[in-house]
Design an enzyme around this catalytic site. Structure first.
Site, PDB file in Angstrom:
ATOM      1  N   GLY A 106      -2.438  14.480   0.539  1.00 58.08           N
ATOM      2  CA  GLY A 106      -2.705  13.115   0.979  1.00 58.08           C
ATOM      3  C   GLY A 106      -3.760  12.433   0.128  1.00 58.08           C
TER       4      GLY A 106
ATOM      5  NE  ARG B 140      -8.789  20.577  -4.662  1.00 54.50           N
ATOM      6  CZ  ARG B 140      -8.406  20.857  -3.422  1.00 54.50           C
ATOM      7  NH1 ARG B 140      -9.251  21.407  -2.554  1.00 54.50           N
ATOM      8  NH2 ARG B 140      -7.167  20.608  -3.029  1.00 54.50           N
TER       9      ARG B 140
ATOM     10  NE  ARG C 167      -2.355  22.909  -0.691  1.00 47.77           N
ATOM     11  CZ  ARG C 167      -3.593  22.540  -0.450  1.00 47.77           C
ATOM     12  NH1 ARG C 167      -4.086  22.693   0.761  1.00 47.77           N
ATOM     13  NH2 ARG C 167      -4.344  22.011  -1.375  1.00 47.77           N
TER      14      ARG C 167
ATOM     15  CG  ASP D  49      -2.904  22.325   6.357  1.00 49.31           C
ATOM     16  OD1 ASP D  49      -2.970  22.963   7.424  1.00 49.31           O
ATOM     17  OD2 ASP D  49      -3.659  21.378   6.108  1.00 49.31           O
TER      18      ASP D  49
END
Ligand code: AMP
Ligand code: MG
Length: 520
Positions: free
Chosen positions: A102, A192, A199, A269
């Protein structure tokens, strides 16, 4: 700037044909192409040079304006197509349907020194998966993720990494305490880095939709790319894959228990398929040793994700992954065998880890009791976990009458250590002493070994909060000080001795220092 982006990741997976980024359900696709949002005044405030080097970037590269523009989403490199992944998840025990990236946007991949990395911006704007939120991140939570993920890496814990921390120059509205008081905060972006951000929820979403075709494509892709040593995809390889994920998940959680890290939001998640610590939100570090502690205010009622429950939640999450993989395996036994094995391994790995923390090399049956007794006394009065284990390494064989002196700095309220607790400690030290007699190592050798598993420096919540308070005023020095210190968490580093201390009293109930909300 010499960065060589690659795009092997997405090629073989089905893409969302829609190129718009309005919010929607995305079916039969693993990701959607998206455009990062333009930021008004991008500014890099910290770089992890270790991570940059691992990607083949020099210090000079990281100082260029190209770097700042790329890792805030202002420019997109030619021949790359940023994308957000589709995934679902179980949140706090309930199936939550489609979630997805998101506010994370994957830029591209880099292969360097035989490693493949995906680079991802967190907080670079809305995607089809943003639901009712804005796709942005604030400085406060970005500092926490940036510092902690790199600290975890240096602590030897499997984790996603961070390359850079940047300000966007934009303001972001947040209700930090979920109490109706919204305020503008500084917007930020963390870049990152991980071999993969897949996941458990990446697989669950297709199983939930009974889209077994996409499920199989994604699982085969995962095996070929990240688990090729298991063999080519087949029913038996799927079972081996699940066993490998379970093993890595357990390994990661035992590391968390060792250092006193509480993730805070172990939803499926937020469980990496590679067994990496991922999604640093309202995490925290144990100060007083307490199995019942969670830093997450959203979870304060049931404390589902409390310290002592993390291994069980790992298992619960693996059950959800087993359900997702079942349509490909079509047999229950191999999956159940893995879940059973997790329980057995959890017991043995935890004991092995506690032995190392106590400086015990041999395995003796009585160790179970020694460890249990210790955990009980540690919880009977507020005792700082990091200080306790680090100082325990100073214990000298034969000196059990003075054991308490060695660890006394770890008590938050030393004057409240009642006589019966002191008595329990004396009893425990006596048993520890008897046990140490069975070892061959000298006090000094034991101390060296213990200091490789019991960190001296961890990112206590109040420390991150002090860095945040300064950064909000435009001063980033403390971010750098903590970052440098946390690169060598097991070393003495006398210049940082002031950080080897209990949480100060003012921080006990201060927002950000003890409890955190998910607002980020
Ligand atoms: P988390 O619990 O932070 O891992 O997030 C759970 C889900 O919410 C994920 O799908 C995130 O991408 C999404 N999410 C969290 N914060 C935001 C935000 N500010 N904007 C859009 N999506 C978000
Ligand atoms: Mg998440």
């Amino acid at each position: 700037m010499k960065i060589k982006p690659k795009h092997t990741f997405i090629e073989s997976l089905p893409a969302d044909p829609l190129l718009e980024n309005y919010r929607r359900q995305v079916n039969a696709a693993c990701y959607s192409y998206v455009k990062p949002r333009q930021t008004s005044a991008p500014k890099i405030i910290h770089v992890s040079h270790d991570m940059a080097n691992a990607l083949g970037l020099s210090t000079k590269d990281t100082r260029s304006s190209d770097f700042a523009n790329l890792f805030t989403g202002n420019t997109v490199l030619q021949q790359t197509r940023p994308y957000a992944m589709c995934y679902g998840g179980h949140q706090f025990g309930q199936w939550a349907g489609q979630l997805g990236d998101g506010r994370a946007i994957n830029l591209f991949e880099v292969a360097h020194q035989n490693k493949q990395w995906t680079l991802q911006l967190k907080g670079a704007g809305a995607t089809p998966y943003s639901r009712s939120a804005d796709g942005l991140a604030v400085l406060r939570s970005s500092i926490r993720e940036y510092l902690c993920s790199e600290a975890m890496h240096h602590l030897g814990v499997p984790t996603t990494r961070a390359l850079s921390l940047a300000l966007t120059g934009d303001k972001v509205l947040r209700d930090m305490l979920y109490d109706g008081n919204s305020a503008y905060e500084k917007g930020a972006i963390v870049t990152r880095v991980a071999p993969s951000f897949l996941r458990f929820g990446s697989y669950e979403i297709f199983a939930a939709r009974q889209d077994h075709k996409t499920l199989k494509t994604l699982v085969d892709f995962t095996i070929n790319r990240h688990f090729s040593f298991l063999g080519s995809p087949s029913k038996s390889t799927y079972a081996k894959f699940f066993a490998e994920v379970a093993k890595r998940t357990l390994n990661m959680i035992v590391h968390w228990q060792r250092i006193g890290f509480v993730h805070g939001v172990m939803n499926t998640d937020n469980m990496s398929i590679l067994g990496l610590t991922i999604d640093y939100g309202p995490y925290g570090w144990l100060e007083g040793f307490d199995f019942g502690w969670t830093p997450n205010t959203t979870d304060s009622q049931h404390k589902r994700y409390r310290y002592g429950n993390q291994p069980n939640i790992g298992l619960w999450n693996l059950y959800q992954l087993a359900n997702a993989l079942y349509p490909l395996i079509e047999a229950v036994e191999p999956l159940e065998a893995v879940l059973e094995q997790y329980k057995v391994d959890f017991e043995s790995k935890s004991l092995e880890m506690m032995r190392l923390k106590l400086g015990l090399e041999k395995q003796m049956e009585s160790d179970v009791e020694l460890v249990q007794n210790l955990e009980e006394i540690l919880q009977s009065t507020e005792t700082d976990m990091t200080l306790f284990f680090r100082n325990l390494s100073l214990y000298k064989k034969g000196d059990y009458l003075n054991g308490l002196t060695v660890i006394k700095d770890a008590f938050y309220k030393p004057h409240e250590v009642a006589e019966h607790i002191a008595q329990s400690w004396r009893g425990w030290f006596k048993a520890y002493d008897v046990r140490l007699e069975k070892e061959v190592h000298s006090d000094q050798e034991r101390q060296l070994q213990m200091n490789t598993v019991n960190p001296k420096y961890v990112l206590r919540n109040y420390m991150a909060q002090l860095a945040i308070d300064d950064a909000n005023k435009g001063d980033y020095e403390l971010i750098d000080e903590l970052f440098q210190m946390l690169k060598q968490p097991y070393d003495e580093q006398p210049q940082y001795e002031k950080w080897f201390a209990k949480r100060p009293d003012w921080a006990r109930h201060k927002v950000g220092c003890s409890m955190l909300s998910c607002s980020s």
